[in-house]
Design an enzyme around this catalytic site. Structure first.
Site, PDB file in Angstrom:
ATOM      1  CB  THR A   1       2.981  -1.132  42.767  1.00 13.09           C
ATOM      2  OG1 THR A   1       2.386  -2.216  42.045  1.00 13.09           O
ATOM      3  CG2 THR A   1       3.593  -0.145  41.800  1.00 13.09           C
TER       4      THR A   1
ATOM      5  CE  LYS B   1      11.003  -1.625  38.112  1.00  7.97           C
ATOM      6  NZ  LYS B   1       9.819  -0.960  38.724  1.00  7.97           N
TER       7      LYS B   1
ATOM      8  CG  HIS C   1       9.391  -5.779  35.737  1.00 12.04           C
ATOM      9  ND1 HIS C   1       8.107  -5.334  35.584  1.00 12.04           N
ATOM     10  CD2 HIS C   1       9.492  -6.887  34.959  1.00 12.04           C
ATOM     11  CE1 HIS C   1       7.466  -6.129  34.727  1.00 12.04           C
ATOM     12  NE2 HIS C   1       8.287  -7.083  34.331  1.00 12.04           N
TER      13      HIS C   1
ATOM     14  CG  ASN D   1       9.175  -0.046  42.225  1.00 20.41           C
ATOM     15  OD1 ASN D   1       9.934  -0.026  41.251  1.00 20.41           O
ATOM     16  ND2 ASN D   1       7.880  -0.230  42.098  1.00 20.41           N
TER      17      ASN D   1
ATOM     18  CD  GLU E   1       6.810  -8.204  31.369  1.00 19.41           C
ATOM     19  OE1 GLU E   1       5.914  -7.370  31.576  1.00 19.41           O
ATOM     20  OE2 GLU E   1       7.331  -8.886  32.273  1.00 19.41           O
TER      21      GLU E   1
ATOM     22  NE  ARG F   1       8.588  -3.357  43.563  1.00 18.68           N
ATOM     23  CZ  ARG F   1       7.669  -3.600  42.631  1.00 18.68           C
ATOM     24  NH1 ARG F   1       6.423  -3.885  42.990  1.00 18.68           N
ATOM     25  NH2 ARG F   1       7.983  -3.573  41.347  1.00 18.68           N
TER      26      ARG F   1
ATOM     27  NE  ARG G   1       2.910  -8.644  40.262  1.00 18.52           N
ATOM     28  CZ  ARG G   1       2.793  -7.392  39.806  1.00 18.52           C
ATOM     29  NH1 ARG G   1       3.739  -6.867  39.033  1.00 18.52           N
ATOM     30  NH2 ARG G   1       1.739  -6.665  40.109  1.00 18.52           N
TER      31      ARG G   1
ATOM     32  CG  PHE H   1       3.506   6.799  36.760  1.00 12.81           C
ATOM     33  CD1 PHE H   1       4.076   5.650  36.232  1.00 12.81           C
ATOM     34  CD2 PHE H   1       2.209   6.729  37.267  1.00 12.81           C
ATOM     35  CE1 PHE H   1       3.387   4.445  36.209  1.00 12.81           C
ATOM     36  CE2 PHE H   1       1.502   5.522  37.247  1.00 12.81           C
ATOM     37  CZ  PHE H   1       2.100   4.382  36.713  1.00 12.81           C
TER      38      PHE H   1
ATOM     39  CE1 TYR I   1       7.134  -1.511  34.131  1.00 13.71           C
ATOM     40  CE2 TYR I   1       9.146  -0.356  33.541  1.00 13.71           C
ATOM     41  CZ  TYR I   1       8.453  -1.192  34.399  1.00 13.71           C
ATOM     42  OH  TYR I   1       9.067  -1.712  35.516  1.00 13.71           O
TER      43      TYR I   1
END
Ligand code: GTP
Ligand code: MG
Length: 151
Positions: free
Chosen positions: A91, A9, A115, A112, A126, A102, A85, A57, A49
């Site tokens: 998250t 990100k 993705h 964070n 995606e 993270r 993941r 949010f 998203y």
């Protein structure tokens, strides 16, 4: 083997964490088969998203994801969606264990840094959203016999 979509990100890119994050996936043994850097439009971010559009949010998330340069990647390997993941962590970085990306490198859920697709279905969706067919490559690596017991 399966593939997943990983994106660094804008905060991760700005903070010069691209090499660190790629290094973790590489050292694990996963194979990089697609990569590019781009500045997403708010429309692209909202599409990416889409499943979260009812969340309070969501607008902030779209702003965040489209605020700067994002490194888009496709990684390949055994169980790479699930294991990717795990490398990323929870998250919320505050709940992510040290050792995860993270857990080690960020503090807040709204910043964070990375993705990762949450299922093989969303990985496929995606990858199709962010990459053209000719932008994802396929190559054999002789290293694989040291990474996998059998293919
Ligand atoms: P991604 O890999 O980015 O999809 O994160 P995730 O799968 O761990 O979480 P999820 O898909 O539920 O949420 C997507 C992103 O929205 C998160 O990574 C956060 O950046 C953001 N987000 C999720 N929950 C919150 C929240 O409660 N507050 C804020 N500000 N952002 C959130
Ligand atoms: Mg998600």
């Amino acid at each position: 083997y399966e593939r997943t979509f990983i994106a660094i990100k804008p905060d991760g890119t700005e903070r010069r964490l691209v090499g660190e994050i790629i290094g973790r996936f590489e050292k694990k043994g996963f194979k990089l088969v697609g990569i590019k850097i781009l500045h997403p439009t708010p429309e692209q971010a909202a599409k990416h998203y889409d499943d979260l559009k009812s969340k309070p949010f969501f607008d902030g998330l779209v702003k965040y994801f489209s605020s700067g340069a994002v490194v888009c990647m496709v990684w390949e390997g055994k169980d790479v969606v699930k294991t990717g993941r795990k490398l990323i962590g929870e998250t919320n970085p505050a709940l992510s264990v040290p050792g995860s990306i993270r857990g080690d490198l960020c503090i807040e859920v709204g910043r964070n840094i990375i993705h990762g697709s949450d299922s093989t279905q969303s990985a496929n969706d995606e990858i199709t959203l962010w990459f053209g067919e000719t932008e994802v490559t396929n190559y054999e690596s002789p290293l694989e016999k040291f990474i996998y017991e059998r293919k």
